[in-house]
Design an enzyme around this catalytic site. Sequence first.
Site, PDB file in Angstrom:
ATOM      1  N   HIS A 209       0.829  -1.215   0.000  1.00 42.69           N
ATOM      2  CA  HIS A 209       0.000   0.000   0.000  1.00 42.69           C
ATOM      3  C   HIS A 209       0.855   1.253   0.000  1.00 42.69           C
ATOM      4  O   HIS A 209       2.066   1.201   0.153  1.00 42.69           O
ATOM      5  CB  HIS A 209      -1.005  -0.018   1.149  1.00 42.69           C
TER       6      HIS A 209
ATOM      7  N   HIS B  63       1.363   3.951   1.869  1.00 40.69           N
ATOM      8  CA  HIS B  63       1.948   4.731   2.977  1.00 40.69           C
ATOM      9  C   HIS B  63       3.481   4.738   2.912  1.00 40.69           C
ATOM     10  O   HIS B  63       4.111   3.729   2.583  1.00 40.69           O
ATOM     11  CB  HIS B  63       1.475   4.186   4.327  1.00 40.69           C
TER      12      HIS B  63
ATOM     13  N   HIS C  57      -7.638  -0.229   5.720  1.00 31.74           N
ATOM     14  CA  HIS C  57      -6.588   0.580   6.359  1.00 31.74           C
ATOM     15  C   HIS C  57      -6.312   1.773   5.442  1.00 31.74           C
ATOM     16  O   HIS C  57      -6.135   2.907   5.902  1.00 31.74           O
ATOM     17  CB  HIS C  57      -5.341  -0.270   6.566  1.00 31.74           C
TER      18      HIS C  57
HETATM   19 FE    FE Z   1       2.505   0.966   8.129  1.00 29.84          FE
HETATM   20 ZN    ZN Z   2      -0.070   1.840   6.481  1.00 32.12          ZN
END
Ligand code: FE
Ligand code: ZN
Length: 246
Positions: free
Chosen positions: A59, A61, A117
């Site tokens: 992902h 981030h 998330h």
């Molecule tokens: Fe993380």
């Molecule tokens: Zn994350």
Amino acid sequence: MANAPILVELLPILDDNYAFMLRQEGNSRVVIVDPGEAAPIAEALAERSLQIGSILITHSHADHVAGVEELALATQVEVIGNGADCHRLPKLTRTVEPGQRFELLGTPVEVLDTPGHVRGHVSYHLPEAKLLFCGDVMFTMGCGRLGEDGPEVLWKSLQLLAGLPDDTKVYSGHEYTLGNAKFAAHVFPDNQEIKARLAKVQELRAAGQPTVPTTIGEEKRTNPFLLGGSEARFAELREAKNNFRG
Ligand code: FE
Ligand code: ZN
């Protein structure tokens, strides 16, 4: 070589993140999952005379992707991530989509749709090697924080992961287990298996040992976010965890 077992090595990075190195005996090209920092990974590779063949991204981030660009400067590094999220991921050389299957190190990899998330989060399941790389969706005895969507989205992703075979090894992106285990013991005070696991986790952490990987089976028995049993209870537990000071 294609059928050699896959060895997974934890690479602790940043404060509490794990990147992972997948390698096979006799193959100097490895797969790196979620390199949130370049230097420690480059060092680990140099020490072992290994090169990166592919990078897998779960992902967007920064603590999961910040090292990608630098590590991918070497020639012929394949950078794999969710095509739908490519506008905010490092430059991908191979886009994948949830539901897709591809091969890495001679073994199949399934791309699982695991938002909640953060949107666009995917997990990588290697069914023959019995490995799961699930970023910030499921942690050892925990789960990721909610992103842009409601709890039902993360709940559904967790259910998808919980449906994998019990002996699947779960490699999650953070060492958050001590806090997670304290929370689990707080909300399920009568669960003896959680109590025993908390003691084990305390022991491991006191010795500086990681608590990753875990298994799907262990998580089904002791992860409070799976034990709740319903989406509504999951939402309550997620909220309670945000406010928990163990
Ligand atoms: Fe993380
Ligand atoms: Zn994350």
